[in-house]
Every structure is written in structure tokens, then in C-alpha cells.
Design a protein around this motif. Sequence first.
Motif, short mmCIF file in Angstrom:
data_model
loop_
_atom_site.label_atom_id
_atom_site.label_comp_id
_atom_site.label_asym_id
_atom_site.label_seq_id
_atom_site.Cartn_x
_atom_site.Cartn_y
_atom_site.Cartn_z
N ALA A 67 -8.99 11.04 -0.33
CA ALA A 67 -10.31 10.45 -0.04
C ALA A 67 -10.54 9.15 -0.80
N PHE A 68 -11.47 8.40 -0.27
CA PHE A 68 -11.84 7.13 -0.87
C PHE A 68 -12.90 7.30 -1.95
N LEU A 69 -12.83 6.42 -2.91
CA LEU A 69 -13.94 6.16 -3.82
C LEU A 69 -14.34 4.72 -3.53
N TYR A 70 -15.43 4.28 -4.15
CA TYR A 70 -15.81 2.90 -3.98
C TYR A 70 -15.80 2.22 -5.33
N ALA A 71 -15.09 1.12 -5.37
CA ALA A 71 -14.95 0.40 -6.63
C ALA A 71 -15.83 -0.84 -6.59
N TYR A 72 -16.66 -0.96 -7.60
CA TYR A 72 -17.42 -2.18 -7.75
C TYR A 72 -16.78 -2.98 -8.87
N GLU B 125 -8.25 2.42 16.75
CA GLU B 125 -9.30 3.31 16.26
C GLU B 125 -9.71 2.85 14.88
N ASP B 126 -10.95 3.14 14.54
CA ASP B 126 -11.38 2.82 13.19
C ASP B 126 -10.69 3.75 12.22
N TYR B 127 -10.30 3.19 11.11
CA TYR B 127 -9.64 4.01 10.10
C TYR B 127 -10.69 4.46 9.10
N LEU B 128 -11.03 5.73 9.16
CA LEU B 128 -12.12 6.22 8.32
C LEU B 128 -11.74 7.47 7.55
N PRO B 129 -11.08 7.28 6.44
CA PRO B 129 -10.78 8.45 5.60
C PRO B 129 -12.06 9.00 4.95
N ASP B 130 -11.96 10.19 4.41
CA ASP B 130 -13.10 10.80 3.76
C ASP B 130 -13.43 10.07 2.47
N PHE C 228 2.55 5.04 15.59
CA PHE C 228 1.53 4.35 14.80
C PHE C 228 2.12 3.22 13.95
N ASP C 229 1.52 2.07 14.07
CA ASP C 229 1.95 0.91 13.30
C ASP C 229 0.89 0.64 12.25
N MET C 230 1.24 0.86 10.99
CA MET C 230 0.20 0.74 9.96
C MET C 230 0.14 -0.63 9.31
N THR C 231 1.00 -1.53 9.74
CA THR C 231 0.97 -2.85 9.11
C THR C 231 -0.39 -3.55 9.23
N PRO C 232 -1.11 -3.42 10.37
CA PRO C 232 -2.41 -4.09 10.42
C PRO C 232 -3.38 -3.57 9.35
N ILE D 97 -4.69 2.00 -1.44
CA ILE D 97 -5.30 1.11 -0.46
C ILE D 97 -5.79 1.89 0.77
N LEU D 98 -5.04 2.93 1.17
CA LEU D 98 -5.34 3.57 2.46
C LEU D 98 -5.62 5.07 2.42
N THR D 99 -5.41 5.73 1.32
CA THR D 99 -5.47 7.19 1.19
C THR D 99 -4.37 7.86 2.02
N LYS D 100 -4.22 9.16 1.78
CA LYS D 100 -3.20 9.90 2.51
C LYS D 100 -3.61 10.19 3.95
N SER D 101 -4.79 9.75 4.33
CA SER D 101 -5.23 9.98 5.71
C SER D 101 -4.31 9.30 6.72
N ILE D 102 -3.51 8.35 6.25
CA ILE D 102 -2.57 7.72 7.19
C ILE D 102 -1.63 8.76 7.78
N ASN D 103 -1.38 9.84 7.05
CA ASN D 103 -0.52 10.89 7.60
C ASN D 103 -1.07 11.41 8.91
N ARG D 104 -2.38 11.52 8.96
CA ARG D 104 -3.01 12.01 10.19
C ARG D 104 -2.75 11.06 11.36
N CYS D 105 -2.78 9.78 11.07
CA CYS D 105 -2.52 8.79 12.12
C CYS D 105 -1.12 9.00 12.70
N PHE D 106 -0.16 9.29 11.83
CA PHE D 106 1.21 9.50 12.31
C PHE D 106 1.34 10.82 13.05
#
Lengths: 206, 629
Positions: B364-369, A184-189, B250-254, B235-244
Motif C-alpha cells: 500500500a501507499f503512504l503519502y510523503a510530504y 486503467e488508472d493505477y490505484l493501489p491501496d 502488461f507494460d509497466m514502463t509508462p 514507487i509503485l507498490t506490489k500492486s503491480i503484481n495484480r496488473c500482471f
Amino acid sequence: MASRRRMLLKVIILGDSGVGKTSLMNQYVNRKFSNQYKATIGADFLTKEVQFEDRLFTLQIWDTAGQERFQSLGVAFYRGADCCVLVYDVNVMKSFDNLNNWREEFLIQASPSDPENFPFVVLGNKTDVDGGNSRVVSEKKAKAWCASKGNIPYFETSAKEGFNVEAAFECIAKNALKNEPQEEDYLPDTIDVGGGQQQRSSGCEC
Amino acid sequence: MSTSSSSPSSDEELIFNPNPIPKPIDDELTLASLTLTESNGNGSVGESDRYGGAGVVLEAEREGEREGPSSPSSSGYAGERGSSSEGTSNSRIGDEDDDGIQEVINDHDGFVDGVGDSSPSASWVPGKRHVDEDDASISWRKRKKHFFILSHSGKPIYSRYGDEHKLAGFSATLQAIISFVENGKDRIKLVRAGKHQVVFLIKGPIYLVCISCTEEPYESLRGQLELLYGQMILILTKSINRCFEKNPKFDMTPLLGGTDVVFSSLIHSFNWNPATFLHAYTCLPLAYATRQAAGAVLQDVADSGVLFALLMCKCKVVSLVGAQKASLHPDDMLLLSNFVMSSESFRTSESFSPICLPRYNPTAFLYAYVHYFDADTYLMLLTTSSDAFYHLKDCRVCFILIQRNNNLAFDVTNKGSSCVATVVRYHSCFQPLDPANTTVQLWIQWLVATVVLLRSNVLSEVQRSMLEGGMRVEDLPVDPLPRSSMPHRLSQQRILTQSPEIFSESIVGIGGPTGLWHFIYRSIYLDQYVSSDFSPPISSPQQQKRLYRAYQKLYCSMHDKGIGPHKTQFRRDENYVLLCWVTQDFELYAAFDPLADKAVAIKTCNRVCQWVKDVENEIFLQGASPFSW
């Protein structure tokens, strides 16, 4: 897609004490067998890399103790398992009868998302003993049980002779591949500053 | 959890020995007092030479340890692994205070460049080393500091040394230990075994473990695990918790692919960057006016919708501006600059990357330039607009065009509408651009900022400061300076002293006046610190690391909630006299010659504080700090 990447499979081995779980693993990983029995304490962990259909797998094998007093290790042990191997001794009826308990216990503890289709493998071990004369569980009976539980693949093995061990573990990898979840695409907020509900964390969230 | 059972009798031996650890540790740690033992034939604890299988290596290291089972009667499979370690069986433990074993010191931990620059030198090779090792390798076991990240199902995510997949069994062992304690409605925090500490940090479905024999305090190691977790969240936000939650398998290494270097560089920085334990950031010394000029440029960008704008030189802040009410935590700055500096792609091309600031908003993500002006200086703009990414390329092309066309009246000093119009006009050559669009506005502001910085003296001043270095103990004023204003007092003083080379030669073993070797001053109000440059006798990377570790210990003891808070601490050992002074406004950590006189040391500390006050406009970011909101 990312299908080329290595896959790590958590494999739990369950069964009554003395059916040969550790010996099977030892035969599979180290190609060694010992007649001496020594009970596993809690759990042993082994790693084996296998190649199957051009893909590299790492099997993380959780060899558990069969004795009841270790069952309290419970829930967390089974969490996130990719496959569960149920082992019984073809010469001991009780160990076969208990397969049902082991299976149910696993499904309760691990609570996989799709229990009906969770990949199990059943191994009838110690087929070599006494030239097969002391055998009490027939292949037919075992296969019937496996069929009734959603066609669990069944293998007759001898950890001592190394018979069928490789094939059984290959089946585990095959099973896991079949059950590989869709990427699945990983799409956090993204933080929404304008929305006014921007979270401002002032300290550590732990 | 037998790691290597070897006789029928070992059946009865419990691996988790609930005996309290011999030496009581401060109560507030609420230690799970576990002693891990290994079962062997004799049932004796901790004597086995066979770590076996994937057993936890908790034994004190032994010189000349030999591979192979010590108990010949063993029939276990466990001790029979480990063929991969043959090539390294000659390795010895270094006596040096180092994370690696001796043979790897050269490629591993030569770090600080020396005066004026406390960042990793070229001799530190980024990325993961020793990937061939696993838990059966002697060299792996002898590494002084291991870091692991694993999932709650025991799947490896990251290991500092060795290949994660090969360490799957070891990872499972760690998970088994954690879950065993969890099962008793408890939480494991620390296991002590001989010289080793095993520190656990549980963050939902993510487990972090450090195994160390570096004698750093528990709080330090735990703090390092917190940062490691923060880096992963960045790098990934806490949203990885939802994946688990959705899928425990869930394998988060990729998802973390290619970020080995980010983690290893962070772990390396635990050795040389005081920000990792002070939870404060440091600024590049600059004349007040120069920093103000840089701040003004960043403020313009921030006003156009950027959440944070930072101009940095390595891990030092040149200037930083946050949108109203937004504050940036020093730990976030540390993790962000580590991420940017360790990822090569930011250097080679302008990049736009999603990042998460764990202390600001971990979900949540921010975007870094990120734009590098030179090898060390870079501008970071953090926005919430993801579609800005798609305009980046166009804006870049546009920018190049403007740079090339000298005939163009690009009035950057007058950063107003004419400038915007110019950019829009040029951009329109490629495709229509709406100047009212916020994204377009943002990028125009960015272009302006870049051009202004390039044309101003800010960047050349940054370069100069890099070369000149910061505060040096030798320059500590003997008498309080006259209170008259002296522009850029740091560099002016430099001129008064002899040239650094001659100077260093002449004072080897002496340090600054009254035996002052080094100091760190942390302003509590500003969340900033200033650290003096290293000078003899603290000249080798090993000595510098040892001093930082001593400071770390000092910091922990001063901040110990159980017995503190303390105001002052004077400590003398064979290496240093350490003096720490904590007030409401600042913390001062100073290292002196071990023979230094106490009264003189205290007096010197007063002078250091006065000195810092005298030059605070140059070494700290004043007023513009987002912390003043």
C-alpha cells in the motif's frame, strides 16, 4: 492519453521445422536471405523498430525452434505474447496440417485472456520454390482454414524474394494496435492505520 | 537458445551446458550451475567473437575486440547486427576498479566530495547515460556492471545502460534463460562465466538481473538487486503484481516514466553509500541538545497523526520520529531518501507524493510530504491521508501570508491553540476551515514544525555540522578521554588539531595514528552506523570505492551463514590490513596501512570503540529511535 508512447510487442513465430521462420525474420529485420539451412536452437530473439500510423513500435520477435524436442521450453516462452505468427510451407502439406496443433498448443501455453480474439497471423511461405509448381497447399484452402479460425489474416510470402514479408509484419503491428488494452488508472491501496489491520512487516518478504 | 548459430552441425549443440562450474562455490548458494555457451561453427565453448543477435554476453572482456563475425562462413543474421557500435569501437577497458569503461570514468564515477560528505558530487551526472547503446555495441558490452529489470514475459522495464526498447531482444534472452530453468522446477540464481557473474532475482512477475565483473560477492550483488526491487516497490507498490495477473502483456514502463534517475542514483550509491550493504542508517553529527530539540518538534507533528517524521540532511538523519508501534527499516530510509534526493521536483517545490515503504508495507501507499529547507536539508512527513494533498495548496498560501505579516502575533514557541487559531483565521480568508478536521490539524502541525525549525538553531547547526564533517581518524584520542562530559566533543577536538588543509598535507600516506586509515562502526541495537570521514591516503573516489568494496566483502564473509558467524577477522593484502570485529552490540570494520602491526591494530580498534562510546550522544540518534518500541 498516453497513446503516443512507444509500444513493445512480443511476437512469437511458430511452425514446423524448415518452413522458413528464421529466414522470414532475417528477411524482415536484416533484408537478407541465405539458402543454407541451419536449425534454430531453442529460440532466437530479434528486435525491430517500426513506425505505423504515426506510432513507434518495437517488435520483440521470438523465433522458436520447430523441432519437437525444443517444445519443452514451453509456458514461460509464450507468456505475455501480443501476437503469434503461424508459418507453414506451401510445398509441404504436413506443415499446413500442423498449423492447427501449433495454434492450439499456443493457446494452451499462453492462455490469453480472450483466446477467441487473440491476434494470429498465418504465413504461407516459400511460394517462390520451383516457380510455384511444387505447391501442394492452395491459397483457397489456407484462406478457408484461416476464416474458420476467426478470420486470421493470411499472407503468402517468400522469404527468399522478400515478397509480402513487410506487409505481413505490418499487419502484426496493426493487429496489436487494435488489441491495445484500455489504460486503467493505477490505484493501489493506502495504508489504513486506524482500521487496526495495519500490516507491520518486520522482515523481508521474499 | 542459439544466439548465433552458424553451421548445420551446431544444431546438436545444447546451449545450456549442465556441466558443473569448474570452481565449486559455497553450497548454501544452491547455485544453478549453468554454463552459458555460444554456439559457433567449431562447437567450441566460449570462443566465439560473435555475441550475435541478442546473445548473453558472458565472455570475459577482451582487449581490442573487433566487431564483426569471426566465422566468414556464417549465414546467420545474428552477427550482422550492431552497426550502432562503430563509433565506440576504440573504447578500452579501464583497469580502474570502476563500473564503467575507461572512457566514461570522468562523467560517470567521480563521486565523493571528500571529507565530511559521502554523497555524490556534482561530477556525477544523474539519469541514464549512453542511451544510444544496445547489446550490439562494444561499449555496452564492456560496461562492468549492468542492471536490468524485466517482466516475466520478457519485456524490458529498466536497463542501467542503453535504451530499453533496443534491448528487447536481450531482455527476451534473459527471460528465456530464467524460464528454461524454471521449467525444470528449479530457480536460477547465479551464472559464472569467466570474470562475469550474472545474478538473477525473481520477484513474482518481475525479474531483476545484474551482470557484473566487479568481483563483488554474490550476496552483495543480490542485495543490490533486492534494493533495486525495493526502489521499484517504493514507487509503485506490489500492486503491480495484480496488473500482471490480469494481463501478462502488461507494460509497466509508462508507470515508471521519469524514474530512470531514481534507479541510476540508487545504483550509483552502491559505490559510495555503506548503508546499501550494512542495512543501517547514519546520523549527521550534532550536539545532543540540538538533536533533542529537532526530535521534540518532530514528535509534536507525529502526535498529530503523522506516521513518520524525518528531518534529514542528504542521506544522513538529523532526527526521526515514528508513531507508536511503527518502525522504519533502514533500507526503507535509504530508498526513501534516494527517491527524494534524486527527484528534482522535490527540491524546486513542496511536494506531496505517494510512496510505498517496502519493508513496512509493500502492498500500500503512504503519502510523503517533502519540504526542503536548503539544498541539502529536508523534512519528510509520511501520512496515510491522501486528502491532505488537496489542502496543501491552501495551507501553503496561508503559510506564506503568515511569514509575510510580521505584525501577526504568531507565537511559535507556544505551539498551542493560539497558533492554531491564527492559522485557521488566516485560512478562513480563502475558504472555511474546520479546525477539528484531522487533515487541517495535521497541516497546522506541519506549519508549526516548519516555523519552529526555521526559528530554532537546528538548521544552522545542521549546516555547521555539514561543514565540519564527522569523525576523522587523525582525531582518534591517543589516551582514553576523561569521562567528564564534553559538549559536542567532535567539534571541540577539531579546534585542537591543525587546520584540515595543512593537516592533510603533512600526513599523506600515513593516515591516522598507528596507520588507521578508516573505520565504520555499526551499532546493532540502534540499527545505525558511523563512518569516519575519508582522509589521505584514501582520498580519490576510486580508492574510496575500492575500500567500500573491501568492506562489502568483509561484511559478506562475516555474515556468511554457512561458515559463520565469526567474531573477528584480520586480513592483510597489498592494499590494506582489514580488521573486523563483531560482537552482540556492534560491528567494527577498520582499514589500516598494509604494513600495520596486528597487535597495534587490535589495540587501535579498542580505542576506536571507546571513542565512539564517548561521543555516541552526538553521532547516534538515541532513545528517540522508533526501534526502541
